[in-house]
Write a protein that holds these residues in place. Sequence first.
Motif, short mmCIF file in Angstrom:
data_model
loop_
_atom_site.label_atom_id
_atom_site.label_comp_id
_atom_site.label_asym_id
_atom_site.label_seq_id
_atom_site.Cartn_x
_atom_site.Cartn_y
_atom_site.Cartn_z
N VAL A 60 43.72 41.32 46.20
CA VAL A 60 44.88 41.03 45.26
C VAL A 60 45.09 42.34 44.30
CG1 VAL A 60 46.22 39.84 43.80
CG2 VAL A 60 44.78 38.52 45.63
N PHE A 61 46.25 42.84 44.10
CA PHE A 61 46.75 43.94 43.11
C PHE A 61 47.87 43.46 42.52
CE2 PHE A 61 48.64 45.63 46.97
CZ PHE A 61 49.74 46.32 46.30
N ASP A 62 48.21 43.79 41.33
CA ASP A 62 49.40 43.69 40.60
C ASP A 62 50.53 44.91 40.99
OD1 ASP A 62 51.40 43.88 38.71
OD2 ASP A 62 50.13 43.65 37.08
N CYS A 63 51.27 44.75 41.67
CA CYS A 63 52.39 45.78 42.15
C CYS A 63 53.12 46.68 40.91
CB CYS A 63 53.41 45.35 43.08
SG CYS A 63 54.57 44.23 42.39
N THR A 64 52.82 46.28 39.62
CA THR A 64 53.21 47.00 38.28
C THR A 64 52.15 47.55 37.74
OG1 THR A 64 52.85 45.15 36.77
CG2 THR A 64 55.01 45.27 38.17
N ASN A 65 50.72 47.74 38.29
CA ASN A 65 49.56 48.11 37.79
C ASN A 65 49.00 49.30 38.69
OD1 ASN A 65 46.91 48.37 36.95
ND2 ASN A 65 47.15 46.75 35.67
N GLU A 66 49.17 50.50 38.61
CA GLU A 66 48.52 51.60 39.70
C GLU A 66 46.95 51.15 39.52
OE1 GLU A 66 49.03 55.92 41.10
OE2 GLU A 66 50.10 55.10 39.36
N SER A 67 46.32 50.96 38.32
CA SER A 67 44.88 51.19 38.51
C SER A 67 44.31 50.00 39.39
CB SER A 67 44.34 51.21 37.16
OG SER A 67 44.51 49.90 36.32
N SER A 68 45.22 48.65 39.48
CA SER A 68 44.55 47.62 40.04
C SER A 68 44.75 47.95 41.54
CB SER A 68 45.52 46.31 39.76
OG SER A 68 46.80 46.46 40.19
N PHE A 69 45.71 48.85 41.98
CA PHE A 69 45.89 49.22 43.36
C PHE A 69 44.71 50.19 43.90
CE2 PHE A 69 47.76 52.09 46.60
CZ PHE A 69 47.91 50.98 47.64
N THR A 70 44.85 50.91 43.01
CA THR A 70 43.36 51.96 43.39
C THR A 70 42.21 51.26 43.44
OG1 THR A 70 43.30 52.84 41.04
CG2 THR A 70 44.84 53.91 42.68
N SER A 71 41.94 50.17 42.70
CA SER A 71 40.81 49.53 42.68
C SER A 71 40.43 48.73 43.85
CB SER A 71 40.71 48.55 41.51
OG SER A 71 40.49 49.18 40.29
N CYS A 72 41.37 48.39 44.68
CA CYS A 72 41.29 47.68 45.85
C CYS A 72 40.36 48.51 46.71
CB CYS A 72 42.71 47.74 46.48
SG CYS A 72 43.92 46.53 45.77
N THR A 73 40.28 49.62 46.99
CA THR A 73 39.03 50.53 47.77
C THR A 73 37.86 50.05 47.25
OG1 THR A 73 40.89 52.11 48.14
CG2 THR A 73 38.61 52.38 48.59
N LYS A 74 37.64 50.11 45.92
CA LYS A 74 36.27 49.79 45.27
C LYS A 74 35.93 48.31 45.78
CE LYS A 74 36.41 48.14 41.25
NZ LYS A 74 36.47 47.47 40.06
N TRP A 75 36.87 47.26 45.63
CA TRP A 75 36.40 45.95 45.82
C TRP A 75 35.96 45.77 47.25
CZ3 TRP A 75 35.36 42.42 42.66
CH2 TRP A 75 36.19 42.82 41.13
N LEU A 76 37.05 46.40 48.11
CA LEU A 76 36.63 46.09 49.75
C LEU A 76 35.10 47.21 50.01
CD1 LEU A 76 40.00 47.31 50.93
CD2 LEU A 76 38.65 45.31 51.57
N GLU A 77 34.87 47.97 49.37
CA GLU A 77 33.50 48.86 49.66
C GLU A 77 32.63 47.97 49.04
OE1 GLU A 77 33.86 52.46 47.46
OE2 GLU A 77 35.03 53.49 48.84
N LYS A 78 32.74 47.20 47.95
CA LYS A 78 31.57 46.05 47.40
C LYS A 78 31.34 44.87 48.47
CE LYS A 78 32.32 46.84 42.70
NZ LYS A 78 32.53 46.26 41.33
N ILE A 79 32.70 44.50 49.10
CA ILE A 79 32.37 43.46 50.07
C ILE A 79 31.65 43.70 51.24
CG2 ILE A 79 33.78 41.94 51.57
CD1 ILE A 79 35.75 41.84 49.05
#
Length: 187
Positions: free
Chosen positions: A89-108
């Motif tokens: 999940v990311f917040d569509c009003t927050n760019e850093s939460s979007f760019t962090s999605c890749t980090k979350w997927l890599e960790k998983i």
Amino acid sequence: MPTILRCKCIIVGDATVGKSSIAQVFHSDASHYPKNYVMTQGVELLVKPVNIPESTDSVEFYIYDCAGKDVFAEIVQKYWDHLSVVMVVFDCTNESSFTSCTKWLEKIRSKNPNIHIPGVLVANKIDLDQRRVISPKQARELAQSNKLEYFECSAKEMQHVDIPFFFLANEFHKLYQERVELFTTLA
């Protein structure tokens, strides 16, 4: 004969993107939106069954709502073994939460190497359209490049929160059916 499939679903993303709100709105069938923000510390577990259309089967979701703060990373990652499905999940009003999605997927994926885990990328807070900084096109591209389906919702307005969960339930059910067919052909 009805089958109940148990499905371990983790919800990950940065802090304050609305993971807990999404989980609680879905769990309550859109009858409850948490009005007071309380940061998740560790993992919160919710259980909810989902009926599979055109069958007597159901998927019982064990939803692990994971804290997004790095300070809880070690605790949270202990729950990532033997996943069935994942929601990022990311917040569509927050760019850093979007760019962090890749980090979350890599960790998983590092915790679950060589295993295909069905997943979704979810943009939350679409009710804040005037403040939106991540376009649906950008998000769709990220989802496709990571073999995820893309969805948008507003937990606050209780809009479309259930759709990604229904998608995941159906994907999990399809995998189950494929495995049953494989074992039947082997027998």
